[in-house]
Design a protein around this motif. Structure first.
Motif, mmCIF file in Angstrom:
data_model
loop_
_atom_site.group_PDB
_atom_site.id
_atom_site.type_symbol
_atom_site.label_atom_id
_atom_site.label_comp_id
_atom_site.label_asym_id
_atom_site.label_seq_id
_atom_site.Cartn_x
_atom_site.Cartn_y
_atom_site.Cartn_z
ATOM 1 N N PHE A 22 -26.387 63.108 25.849
ATOM 2 C CA PHE A 22 -25.791 63.723 24.600
ATOM 3 C C PHE A 22 -26.117 65.331 24.575
ATOM 4 O O PHE A 22 -27.043 65.606 24.790
ATOM 5 C CB PHE A 22 -26.348 63.053 23.337
ATOM 6 C CG PHE A 22 -25.239 62.877 22.417
ATOM 7 C CD1 PHE A 22 -24.943 63.975 21.642
ATOM 8 C CD2 PHE A 22 -24.468 61.702 22.313
ATOM 9 C CE1 PHE A 22 -23.817 63.741 20.627
ATOM 10 C CE2 PHE A 22 -23.662 61.411 21.288
ATOM 11 C CZ PHE A 22 -23.434 62.785 20.475
ATOM 12 N N VAL A 82 -30.667 67.331 19.527
ATOM 13 C CA VAL A 82 -29.860 66.621 18.294
ATOM 14 C C VAL A 82 -29.258 67.629 17.459
ATOM 15 O O VAL A 82 -30.028 68.595 17.049
ATOM 16 C CB VAL A 82 -30.984 65.822 17.580
ATOM 17 C CG1 VAL A 82 -30.316 64.956 16.422
ATOM 18 C CG2 VAL A 82 -31.546 64.892 18.634
ATOM 19 N N GLY A 85 -24.279 67.137 12.530
ATOM 20 C CA GLY A 85 -22.978 66.924 12.488
ATOM 21 C C GLY A 85 -22.455 66.944 10.872
ATOM 22 O O GLY A 85 -23.371 67.666 10.018
ATOM 23 N N THR A 87 -22.352 64.069 8.902
ATOM 24 C CA THR A 87 -23.109 63.147 8.380
ATOM 25 C C THR A 87 -24.592 62.912 8.510
ATOM 26 O O THR A 87 -25.155 63.845 9.187
ATOM 27 C CB THR A 87 -22.656 61.695 8.859
ATOM 28 O OG1 THR A 87 -23.142 61.296 10.128
ATOM 29 C CG2 THR A 87 -21.044 61.613 9.089
ATOM 30 N N HIS A 89 -26.080 61.125 10.055
ATOM 31 C CA HIS A 89 -26.687 60.715 11.392
ATOM 32 C C HIS A 89 -27.907 61.345 11.977
ATOM 33 O O HIS A 89 -28.960 60.905 12.676
ATOM 34 C CB HIS A 89 -25.563 60.478 12.256
ATOM 35 C CG HIS A 89 -25.669 59.504 13.513
ATOM 36 N ND1 HIS A 89 -25.269 59.750 14.707
ATOM 37 C CD2 HIS A 89 -26.454 58.339 13.269
ATOM 38 C CE1 HIS A 89 -25.420 58.687 15.518
ATOM 39 N NE2 HIS A 89 -26.069 57.928 15.033
ATOM 40 N N PHE A 90 -27.863 62.433 12.075
ATOM 41 C CA PHE A 90 -28.710 63.735 12.463
ATOM 42 C C PHE A 90 -30.180 63.252 11.951
ATOM 43 O O PHE A 90 -31.337 63.155 12.689
ATOM 44 C CB PHE A 90 -28.521 65.069 11.770
ATOM 45 C CG PHE A 90 -29.466 65.957 11.904
ATOM 46 C CD1 PHE A 90 -30.425 66.228 11.357
ATOM 47 C CD2 PHE A 90 -29.400 66.812 13.367
ATOM 48 C CE1 PHE A 90 -31.476 67.249 11.562
ATOM 49 C CE2 PHE A 90 -30.301 67.781 13.624
ATOM 50 C CZ PHE A 90 -31.340 68.050 12.837
ATOM 51 N N VAL A 93 -31.562 59.773 14.005
ATOM 52 C CA VAL A 93 -31.586 60.247 15.553
ATOM 53 C C VAL A 93 -32.607 61.189 15.859
ATOM 54 O O VAL A 93 -33.406 60.966 16.703
ATOM 55 C CB VAL A 93 -29.990 60.855 16.177
ATOM 56 C CG1 VAL A 93 -30.389 61.182 17.619
ATOM 57 C CG2 VAL A 93 -28.970 59.895 16.009
HETATM 58 C C1 LIG Z 1 -26.708 64.275 15.523
HETATM 59 C C2 LIG Z 1 -25.722 63.306 15.295
HETATM 60 O O1 LIG Z 1 -25.834 62.277 15.269
HETATM 61 C C3 LIG Z 1 -24.454 64.105 15.098
HETATM 62 O O2 LIG Z 1 -23.976 64.618 16.181
HETATM 63 C C4 LIG Z 1 -23.378 63.186 14.784
HETATM 64 O O3 LIG Z 1 -22.391 64.011 14.207
HETATM 65 P P1 LIG Z 1 -21.529 63.393 13.162
HETATM 66 O O4 LIG Z 1 -22.586 63.476 11.721
HETATM 67 O O5 LIG Z 1 -20.569 64.354 12.579
HETATM 68 O O6 LIG Z 1 -21.171 61.930 13.187
#
Ligand SMILES: CC(=O)[C@@H](O)COP(=O)(O)O
Ligand SMILES: Nc1c(NC[C@H](O)[C@H](O)[C@H](O)CO)[nH]c(=O)[nH]c1=O
Length: 153
Positions: A22, A82, A85, A87, A89-90, A93
């Protein structure tokens, strides 16, 4: 007073680099920096470097655990990028460090941390060899030093 500290010399030692795909446009430079550091500073032979590719940072700990369990390597270097983004999600991960640290402590094999976690692509670019050095090379130097330190304890 006794002081134990390591050099970078690691000729004949074996290193695994587990690298996530990624953000490969960033990770490729981290990997290049890590390999360069192993060879230039550690005199590590090309045949003693094994690169294992995984999809993303989330998968790094499992690959590192399998590599540590094989018992073939003196150190493992984890490489990834990493980039935040839109959301949360960062936040999840990016926690791959916890899994990597667990592998390191359980296996007693150095697992150095070359996963950059940035708020922007610009910050990531700065950390792969421009203003803020190359974090992949830094992780490799840490692995070289820890192999030496542990051999003295
Ligand atoms: C660090 C991530 O997972 C990120 O790239 C994901 O992006 P998003 O939060 O816009 O879905
Ligand atoms: N967003 C990033 C990811 N996401 C992918 C995960 O790491 C994982 O591969 C996926 O969720 C499937 O299990 N990975 C990164 O390394 N960097 C990112 O910025």
């Amino acid at each position: 007073m006794n002081i134990i500290e390591g050099s970078f010399q690691a000729k004949g030692k074996k290193f695994a680099i587990v690298v996530s795909r990624f953000n490969h446009f960033i990770v490729d430079s981290l990997l290049e920096g890590a390999v360069d550091a192993l060879k230039r500073h550690g005199s590590v032979n090309d045949d003693d470097i094994t690169v294992v590719r995984v999809p993303g940072a989330y998968e790094l700990p499992l690959a590192a655990k399998k590599l540590a369990k094989k018992g073939d390597f003196d150190a493992i270097i984890a490489i990834g990028a990493v980039i935040r983004g839109g959301t949360p999600h960062f936040d999840f991960v990016g926690e791959c460090n916890k899994g990597l640290a667990q592998v390191c402590l359980e296996s007693e094999i150095p697992v150095s941390f070359g996963v950059i976690t940035t708020d922007s692509i610009e910050q990531a670019i700065e950390r792969v060899g421009t203003k803020a050095g190359n974090k992949g090379a830094e992780a490799a130097l840490g692995a070289l030093e820890m192999v030496n330190v542990l051999s003295q304890i």
